[in-house]
Design a protein around this motif. Structure first.
Motif, PDB file in Angstrom:
ATOM      1  N   CYS A 285      -2.811  10.146  24.169  1.00 23.07           N
ATOM      2  CA  CYS A 285      -1.610   9.654  23.467  1.00 23.07           C
ATOM      3  C   CYS A 285      -0.498   9.234  24.417  1.00 23.07           C
ATOM      4  O   CYS A 285       0.543   8.784  23.983  1.00 23.07           O
ATOM      5  CB  CYS A 285      -1.100  10.700  22.481  1.00 23.07           C
ATOM      6  SG  CYS A 285      -0.420  12.185  23.277  1.00 23.07           S
ATOM      7  N   GLU A 286      -0.706   9.416  25.720  1.00 21.69           N
ATOM      8  CA  GLU A 286       0.217   8.977  26.764  1.00 21.69           C
ATOM      9  C   GLU A 286       1.580   9.655  26.718  1.00 21.69           C
ATOM     10  O   GLU A 286       2.576   9.083  27.130  1.00 21.69           O
ATOM     11  CB  GLU A 286       0.344   7.451  26.751  1.00 21.69           C
ATOM     12  CG  GLU A 286      -0.991   6.770  26.993  1.00 21.69           C
ATOM     13  CD  GLU A 286      -0.929   5.255  26.895  1.00 21.69           C
ATOM     14  OE1 GLU A 286       0.109   4.711  26.473  1.00 21.69           O
ATOM     15  OE2 GLU A 286      -1.933   4.632  27.230  1.00 21.69           O
ATOM     16  N   THR A 287       1.655  10.895  26.210  1.00 23.36           N
ATOM     17  CA  THR A 287       2.899  11.657  26.219  1.00 23.36           C
ATOM     18  C   THR A 287       2.737  12.868  27.126  1.00 23.36           C
ATOM     19  O   THR A 287       1.642  13.187  27.576  1.00 23.36           O
ATOM     20  CB  THR A 287       3.300  12.116  24.799  1.00 23.36           C
ATOM     21  OG1 THR A 287       2.277  12.965  24.284  1.00 23.36           O
ATOM     22  CG2 THR A 287       3.505  10.947  23.862  1.00 23.36           C
ATOM     23  N   MET A 288       3.838  13.561  27.391  1.00 25.35           N
ATOM     24  CA  MET A 288       3.804  14.766  28.202  1.00 25.35           C
ATOM     25  C   MET A 288       3.027  15.855  27.453  1.00 25.35           C
ATOM     26  O   MET A 288       2.930  15.816  26.228  1.00 25.35           O
ATOM     27  CB  MET A 288       5.224  15.253  28.485  1.00 25.35           C
ATOM     28  CG  MET A 288       6.075  14.243  29.240  1.00 25.35           C
ATOM     29  SD  MET A 288       5.392  13.763  30.848  1.00 25.35           S
ATOM     30  CE  MET A 288       5.595  15.280  31.748  1.00 25.35           C
ATOM     31  N   TYR A 289       2.472  16.807  28.182  1.00 22.87           N
ATOM     32  CA  TYR A 289       1.751  17.924  27.580  1.00 22.87           C
ATOM     33  C   TYR A 289       2.109  19.199  28.311  1.00 22.87           C
ATOM     34  O   TYR A 289       2.634  19.175  29.421  1.00 22.87           O
ATOM     35  CB  TYR A 289       0.236  17.681  27.586  1.00 22.87           C
ATOM     36  CG  TYR A 289      -0.341  17.472  28.969  1.00 22.87           C
ATOM     37  CD1 TYR A 289      -0.797  18.539  29.716  1.00 22.87           C
ATOM     38  CD2 TYR A 289      -0.423  16.202  29.520  1.00 22.87           C
ATOM     39  CE1 TYR A 289      -1.323  18.356  30.986  1.00 22.87           C
ATOM     40  CE2 TYR A 289      -0.946  16.001  30.786  1.00 22.87           C
ATOM     41  CZ  TYR A 289      -1.390  17.081  31.511  1.00 22.87           C
ATOM     42  OH  TYR A 289      -1.907  16.900  32.764  1.00 22.87           O
ATOM     43  N   ASP A 290       1.831  20.332  27.681  1.00 22.41           N
ATOM     44  CA  ASP A 290       2.174  21.629  28.236  1.00 22.41           C
ATOM     45  C   ASP A 290       1.080  22.172  29.143  1.00 22.41           C
ATOM     46  O   ASP A 290       1.352  22.714  30.196  1.00 22.41           O
ATOM     47  CB  ASP A 290       2.438  22.611  27.088  1.00 22.41           C
ATOM     48  CG  ASP A 290       2.918  23.963  27.579  1.00 22.41           C
ATOM     49  OD1 ASP A 290       3.925  23.990  28.306  1.00 22.41           O
ATOM     50  OD2 ASP A 290       2.285  24.974  27.229  1.00 22.41           O
TER      51      ASP A 290
ATOM     52  N   GLN B 165       7.277  18.316  22.372  1.00 20.89           N
ATOM     53  CA  GLN B 165       6.611  17.147  22.952  1.00 20.89           C
ATOM     54  C   GLN B 165       6.060  16.246  21.863  1.00 20.89           C
ATOM     55  O   GLN B 165       6.155  15.028  21.958  1.00 20.89           O
ATOM     56  CB  GLN B 165       5.497  17.589  23.901  1.00 20.89           C
ATOM     57  CG  GLN B 165       6.017  18.243  25.147  1.00 20.89           C
ATOM     58  CD  GLN B 165       4.943  18.987  25.916  1.00 20.89           C
ATOM     59  OE1 GLN B 165       3.957  19.460  25.359  1.00 20.89           O
ATOM     60  NE2 GLN B 165       5.145  19.102  27.214  1.00 20.89           N
ATOM     61  N   ALA B 166       5.491  16.807  20.828  1.00 17.34           N
ATOM     62  CA  ALA B 166       4.920  16.002  19.740  1.00 17.34           C
ATOM     63  C   ALA B 166       6.010  15.358  18.902  1.00 17.34           C
ATOM     64  O   ALA B 166       5.820  14.265  18.374  1.00 17.34           O
ATOM     65  CB  ALA B 166       4.027  16.866  18.859  1.00 17.34           C
ATOM     66  N   ASP B 167       7.172  16.000  18.791  1.00 17.26           N
ATOM     67  CA  ASP B 167       8.266  15.460  17.983  1.00 17.26           C
ATOM     68  C   ASP B 167       9.052  14.361  18.681  1.00 17.26           C
ATOM     69  O   ASP B 167       9.834  13.676  18.042  1.00 17.26           O
ATOM     70  CB  ASP B 167       9.235  16.571  17.574  1.00 17.26           C
ATOM     71  CG  ASP B 167       8.661  17.443  16.478  1.00 17.26           C
ATOM     72  OD1 ASP B 167       7.690  17.021  15.811  1.00 17.26           O
ATOM     73  OD2 ASP B 167       9.176  18.560  16.304  1.00 17.26           O
TER      74      ASP B 167
END
Length: 75
Positions: A14-19, A63-65
């Motif tokens: 999804c090309e976003t940051m992750y934990d 991160q998802a929001d």
């Protein structure tokens, strides 16, 4: 699919940051309905040598929001 030596800075799905990232070689179950820490987990099939694996990229609620649903790749 080739295995990554180091996890990427952003989720390849999804090309976003992750934990965090976890790697699984066999059986797994996913239930995020009541998860207080993670909102979404993206799955990336890969291999480690000849062994098939699945990488889980764990995204927190924050991160998802931070993204709209238009930003998530569904390919």
């Amino acid at each position: 699919m080739a295995a990554r030596e180091e996890p990427p800075a952003r989720c390849p799905v999804c090309e976003t940051m992750y934990d965090s990232v976890s790697v699984h070689e066999s059986g797994l179950m996913v239930n995020l309905l009541d998860n207080e820490r993670y909102r979404r987990v993206c799955f990336e099939p890969a291999t480690r040598g000849a062994t098939p694996i699945i990488r889980f990229y764990h995204h927190t609620h924050e991160q998802a929001d931070t993204e709209s649903t238009d930003d998530v790749r569904t390919e």
